[in-house]
Each structure stands twice: as structure tokens, then as C-alpha cells.
Design an enzyme around this catalytic site. Structure first.
Site, PDB file in Angstrom:
ATOM      1  N   ASN A 206      -5.193 -10.755  -3.166  1.00 59.71           N
ATOM      2  CA  ASN A 206      -5.372 -10.152  -1.838  1.00 59.71           C
ATOM      3  C   ASN A 206      -6.275  -8.937  -1.960  1.00 59.71           C
ATOM      4  O   ASN A 206      -6.698  -8.578  -3.047  1.00 59.71           O
ATOM      5  CB  ASN A 206      -4.008  -9.808  -1.222  1.00 59.71           C
ATOM      6  CG  ASN A 206      -3.270  -8.786  -2.057  1.00 59.71           C
ATOM      7  OD1 ASN A 206      -3.707  -7.659  -2.212  1.00 59.71           O
ATOM      8  ND2 ASN A 206      -2.138  -9.187  -2.628  1.00 59.71           N
TER       9      ASN A 206
ATOM     10  N   PRO B 194       9.537 -13.129  -6.690  1.00 58.30           N
ATOM     11  CA  PRO B 194      10.628 -12.157  -6.512  1.00 58.30           C
ATOM     12  C   PRO B 194      10.166 -11.035  -5.603  1.00 58.30           C
ATOM     13  O   PRO B 194       8.991 -10.650  -5.638  1.00 58.30           O
ATOM     14  CB  PRO B 194      10.871 -11.630  -7.928  1.00 58.30           C
ATOM     15  CG  PRO B 194       9.652 -11.983  -8.715  1.00 58.30           C
ATOM     16  CD  PRO B 194       9.048 -13.191  -8.057  1.00 58.30           C
TER      17      PRO B 194
ATOM     18  N   PHE C  10       6.635   0.089   1.548  1.00 64.50           N
ATOM     19  CA  PHE C  10       5.526   0.145   2.488  1.00 64.50           C
ATOM     20  C   PHE C  10       5.627  -1.052   3.418  1.00 64.50           C
ATOM     21  O   PHE C  10       6.137  -2.101   3.021  1.00 64.50           O
ATOM     22  CB  PHE C  10       4.179   0.112   1.757  1.00 64.50           C
ATOM     23  CG  PHE C  10       3.690   1.478   1.399  1.00 64.50           C
ATOM     24  CD1 PHE C  10       4.287   2.196   0.380  1.00 64.50           C
ATOM     25  CD2 PHE C  10       2.639   2.059   2.095  1.00 64.50           C
ATOM     26  CE1 PHE C  10       3.850   3.472   0.054  1.00 64.50           C
ATOM     27  CE2 PHE C  10       2.191   3.325   1.784  1.00 64.50           C
ATOM     28  CZ  PHE C  10       2.794   4.036   0.761  1.00 64.50           C
TER      29      PHE C  10
ATOM     30  N   LYS D 239      12.066  -4.212   8.610  1.00 68.55           N
ATOM     31  CA  LYS D 239      11.784  -4.446   7.182  1.00 68.55           C
ATOM     32  C   LYS D 239      12.655  -3.546   6.312  1.00 68.55           C
ATOM     33  O   LYS D 239      13.181  -3.978   5.290  1.00 68.55           O
ATOM     34  CB  LYS D 239      10.298  -4.178   6.921  1.00 68.55           C
ATOM     35  CG  LYS D 239       9.769  -4.799   5.673  1.00 68.55           C
ATOM     36  CD  LYS D 239       8.252  -4.879   5.679  1.00 68.55           C
ATOM     37  CE  LYS D 239       7.724  -6.013   6.545  1.00 68.55           C
ATOM     38  NZ  LYS D 239       6.280  -5.973   6.716  1.00 68.55           N
TER      39      LYS D 239
HETATM   40  N1  CTP Z   1       7.108  -6.093  -1.843  1.00 67.91           N
HETATM   41  C1  CTP Z   1       7.592  -6.272  -3.110  1.00 67.91           C
HETATM   42  N2  CTP Z   1       7.665  -7.535  -3.646  1.00 67.91           N
HETATM   43  C2  CTP Z   1       7.258  -8.613  -2.923  1.00 67.91           C
HETATM   44  C3  CTP Z   1       6.757  -8.424  -1.625  1.00 67.91           C
HETATM   45  C4  CTP Z   1       6.695  -7.148  -1.123  1.00 67.91           C
HETATM   46  O1  CTP Z   1       7.964  -5.292  -3.763  1.00 67.91           O
HETATM   47  N3  CTP Z   1       7.336  -9.788  -3.471  1.00 67.91           N
HETATM   48  C5  CTP Z   1       7.094  -4.742  -1.271  1.00 67.91           C
HETATM   49  C6  CTP Z   1       5.735  -4.134  -1.091  1.00 67.91           C
HETATM   50  O2  CTP Z   1       5.338  -3.401  -2.235  1.00 67.91           O
HETATM   51  C7  CTP Z   1       5.961  -3.235   0.100  1.00 67.91           C
HETATM   52  C8  CTP Z   1       6.938  -4.032   0.944  1.00 67.91           C
HETATM   53  O3  CTP Z   1       7.644  -4.841   0.025  1.00 67.91           O
HETATM   54  O4  CTP Z   1       6.613  -2.040  -0.259  1.00 67.91           O
HETATM   55  C9  CTP Z   1       6.218  -4.883   1.945  1.00 67.91           C
HETATM   56  O5  CTP Z   1       7.024  -5.897   2.318  1.00 67.91           O
HETATM   57  P1  CTP Z   1       6.523  -7.337   2.813  1.00 67.91           P
HETATM   58  O6  CTP Z   1       7.708  -8.079   3.227  1.00 67.91           O
HETATM   59  O7  CTP Z   1       5.586  -7.951   1.832  1.00 67.91           O
HETATM   60  O8  CTP Z   1       5.799  -6.864   4.013  1.00 67.91           O
HETATM   61  P2  CTP Z   1       4.363  -7.046   4.472  1.00 67.91           P
HETATM   62  O9  CTP Z   1       3.379  -7.069   3.342  1.00 67.91           O
HETATM   63  O10 CTP Z   1       4.242  -5.951   5.439  1.00 67.91           O
HETATM   64  O11 CTP Z   1       4.367  -8.541   5.056  1.00 67.91           O
HETATM   65  P3  CTP Z   1       5.270  -9.303   6.144  1.00 67.91           P
HETATM   66  O12 CTP Z   1       5.076  -8.519   7.393  1.00 67.91           O
HETATM   67  O13 CTP Z   1       4.642 -10.621   6.140  1.00 67.91           O
HETATM   68  O14 CTP Z   1       6.685  -9.338   5.720  1.00 67.91           O
END
Ligand code: CTP
Length: 409
Positions: A217, A312, A332, A346
């Protein structure tokens, strides 16, 4: 607390130069010694006399003034400061700084200085948006120049948009944050986070499809790296677990480089125990279930079907790590609409303590860009922060984390 700190303030041309007078007053109130250089353009808007009266110092205006040169050479002038501030910074002075042009006292001092530089740009909205200005800003930032603003709003030229000089309190806050703990400051053994351990994730993850291809990404890692640096400067023993980026390692931080989400997960758990974890990485939610051992070849049977498996969730697993759980877990949330509402959901879903919500809709230029407009959602409700550089977001977040641990065992 800023008693005796020294700022060299360069006032360049712009209608907002009058605000630099207020900036000088606010800095003087805090005990900062302010020495000013007024460019020719700046002197069209404020007089050397008012600058001298407020700063209680001689004002420097002309590179070729022989008396000044003998009393105080431009090199000494540029080095006898803890921080050089250019406020307002016009498009012209930013361009000269980026190109290394030294054709007056201000630009010569900027080229000669070995001190950190903070700029507060202001100009017409089109001038700010012009690719030339944006390229100059990117060049300056890649060299470590810090920036505050510009903000959006009504501009003196009658147009509306981005280009307003940051408000004086914002500039003062950026100067204050820097002077107390800023980039370039040596990681402090006696800082408010000394004795604490911090973990930060940053950058993207790469999920292999085969030995030569991967899913990734656009995360640049700028925000996560800046946070790791800021925590280290406040004295925290900081581990940065980072996916592939082009960034230099922040000073005083131990960096663990990984590629995939699963490696990031493992490296994070290996770094425990920590007092605070900040998950700023853009972790891939999915990986290819069975990455090929050999390069996948076109065999004439059409494109391959890639089956995905879930990665994970590092933030959620740190938040639910039982005895190993860091005392403060910060996540974040990258959102493009209903930013705060989605981020709150979230926070609850992931089980973290705070969430930094940022608007990443394409119009904001957050991804890969230098700025971030964020909301800090946590125990004390929601704080809406102004548009700040990623460095300034990191400084503020680190300061909030230090406050959180103040007085705690
Ligand atoms: N995160 C993580 N491990 C993952 C996915 C996300 O630690 N496998 C953490 C990121 O570092 C960030 C947060 O979770 O702190 C973001 O959550 P995520 O659910 O990925 O949110 P978005 O990227 O905002 O996407 P979505 O809105 O699709 O849930």
C-alpha cells in the site's frame, strides 16, 4: 521554561509580516531571546524600529552593512540561535532556500546555519498550490526543515483557500515544542518518558505473491517514524517496527525491519513489555494464502486466482494481550468519511485506549504527504487538532503520552 533559549527570526515579505510583531512579544514573554533579520520585502510591511523595540535587540537588515559585518558576521548570527524561524516565509524565500540562493542577509544566514529551521509559509492560494512551491517545500522538508501551517481561510489577497500564515499561538507552540524537545534535540535521558519503553509500528507491509511480486500500500511511514523519534526525544527507550520505507532511521530509536504483517506481529510481541504501543503502520489486512515458492509463469491458462487469508490484527492483539498488554495502546484510523464516528467504533472494536483519526480522502493529500489533520479520541473525549505537519502531530502525541504517564508508577 524557555528562559535563555535563542531564536533567530527571519521576517520576509508578506502582508502577514505584522503578525511577526505579536510573535516576538509572545516569545519574549516566555523568556526567549529573539534576534531578528528583516528582509527588504519584510521591511515594506514592518519597520526595523518596531521589531527592535519589541525584540529588545538590534535588527539586522543588510548583508553588506560593514558595521554589522564587523560586529556580528552573518555566520555567527545564524549559529548563535537554538532555532531559526522564518515567519512569515514567502514563496520567494522558500524557493531561495530550496535552491541554496544567498543574495541577502536572510538567505545567506539560512544557507550558513547549522541550526534547525522552522518555516511558517504564507502566500496566495494558487502560489501555495503551485507545483514549484510544493516541490520546494518537499525539498526543504526532506532536508529536515520543519513547517507550521499554512492554514486555510480568507486570504489578504481576497481569495479563499490554503495560504494563511499559521496563527501566532500555533507558531509559538511549534517553537516551544521544538525548544523543549524538538527534532535534532538529543534524545533526552532525563526527559519525561525516561525509564519508559515504547513500541511504534510504521510503514506499509508487503505480502508476497511469489518471490518477485507482492501486495503493498501507499503508506510512506512518515508519521510512524516521526512518532518514534518524538518519543525517543522525550527519553523513552523506543523500538520502531517498520515495513519497507525510504526513510532514515530516527535518532536514538532501535529499528526492526520487517516485510509482512506476520513478521510485524512477531517483532512487536518480541519487543514487549512496553509501557506504550503506537500502531501507525498501514498493515495489509490480507495476505496471499499460499505464496508461490517460485516465480509464477504465464502458462497460457489465463491469470491466476489469488486466494487471500486474513492477517493478524496487531493493534487488536496488543490491546488484548492480557498481562503483556502495554498500559497505553494507541491506534490510528484512516477514514474518508464520518471520520470521528468511524474512529470511535474502531477504538471499541480494537480495544485500544486512544485512536488518532485522520482524514485520508484523496483531497487531503495525507498519504505520502507532509501534513495530517487528525482528531485524538481517547479517555478525555475528542480533541480536534489543526492541520499540522506529521512531525508536529508526532510531537503533540508524544507530549500527550508523556502527560498520561506523568506521576504514574
Ligand atoms: N492495524 C494493525 N494490524 C492490522 C490492521 C490494522 O495493527 N492487521 C492497526 C493499524 O496500525 C492502525 C489501525 O489498526 O492503528 C487501523 O485499523 P484498520 O482496521 O486497518 O483500519 P483502517 O486502515 O482505517 O481500515 P478499515 O476502515 O477498513 O477498517
Amino acid at each position: 521554561m524557555l528562559d535563555g533559549k535563542r531564536v533567530l527570526l527571519i521576517i520576509s515579505g508578506g502582508i502577514a509580516a505584522y503578525k511577526s510583531l505579536d510573535l516576538i512579544r509572545r516569545l519574549r514573554e516566555r523568556g526567549v531571546r529573539v534576534r531578528c533579520v528583516l528582509t527588504k520585502g519584510g521591511a515594506q510591511f514592518v519597520t526595523p524600529l518596531s521589531v527592535a523595540a519589541l525584540s529588545e535587540e538590534k535588527v539586522y537588515t543588510d548583508l553588506f552593512s560593514l558595521t554589522d559585518e564587523s560586529e556580528m558576521g552573518h555566520i555567527r548570527l545564524s549559529r548563535e540561535a537554538d532555532l531559526v524561524v522564518v515567519a512569515p516565509a514567502s514563496a520567494d524565500i522558500l524557493a531561495k532556500m530550496a535552491a541554496g540562493i544567498a543574495d541577502d542577509l536572510a538567505t545567506t544566514a539560512l544557507l550558513a546555519t547549522d541550526k534547525p529551521v522552522l518555516v511558517a509559509p504564507t502566500m496566495n492560494v494558487m502560489m501555495w498550490a503551485h507545483p514549484a512551491t510544493q516541490a520546494n517545500i518537499a525539498t526543504l522538508e526532506s532536508r529536515g526543515v520543519m513547517r507550521v501551517g499554512p492554514g486555510a481561510g480568507n486570504l489578504a489577497c481576497g481569495e479563499v483557500g490554503s495560504g494563511r500564515l499559521a496563527e501566532v499561538p500555533e507558531i509559538v507552540a511549534a517553537i516551544e515544542e521544538f525548544l523543549l524537545s524538538g527534532p535534532g534535540a538529543v534524545p533526552s535521558a532525563a526527559g519525561p518518558l525516561s525509564g519508559r519503553r515504547a513500541l511504534v509500528t510504521s510503514g506499509p507491509t508487503w505480502e508476497a505473491i511469489d518471490p518477485v511480486r507482492y501486495i503493498a500500500n501507499r503508506s510512506s511511514g512518515k508519521q510512524g517514524h516521526a512518532i518514534a523519534g518524538a518519543l525517543a526525544r522525550l527519553g523513552a527507550e523506543t523500538v520502531l517496527v517498520s515495513g519497507p520505507t525510504n526513510l532514515a532511521d530516527p535518532a536514538g530509536v532501535s529499528v526492526v525491519r520487517i516485510e509482512s504483517a506476520r513478521e510485524m506481529h512477531e517483532a512487536c510481541f518480541a519487543a514487549l513489555p512496553v509501557d506504550v504501543a503506537v500502531c501507525a503502520a498501514a498493515v495489509a489486512d490480507w495476505r496471499v494464502a499460499r505464496a508461490a515458492d517460485q516465480k509464477m509463469k504465464k502458462d497460457g491458462s489465463g491469470p491466476p486466482q489469488l486466494e487471500l487469508a486474513e492477517n493478524p490484527d496487531i493493534l487488536a492483539s496488543l490491546s488484548r494481550a492480557g498481562e503483556k498488554r502495554p498500559r497505553l495502546v494507541v491506534g490510528f484510523a484512516a477514514e474518508t468519511e464520518n471520520v470521528v464516528e468511524h474512529a470511535r467504533a474502531k477504538l471499541a472494536r480494537k480495544g485500544c485506549d486512544w485512536i488518532v483519526a485522520n482524514d485520508v480522502s484523496p483531497a487531503t493529500g495525507t498519504f505520502g504527504g507532509a501534513d495530517n489533520t487528525v482528531h485524538l479520541i481517547g479517555g478525555n473525549g475528542t480533541e480536534n487538532w489543526p492541520k499540522l505537519s506529521k512531525e508536529a502531530v508526532a510531537e503533540r502525541l508524544a507530549a500527550r503520552i508523556a502527560e498520561h504517564f506523568k506521576g504514574a508508577a
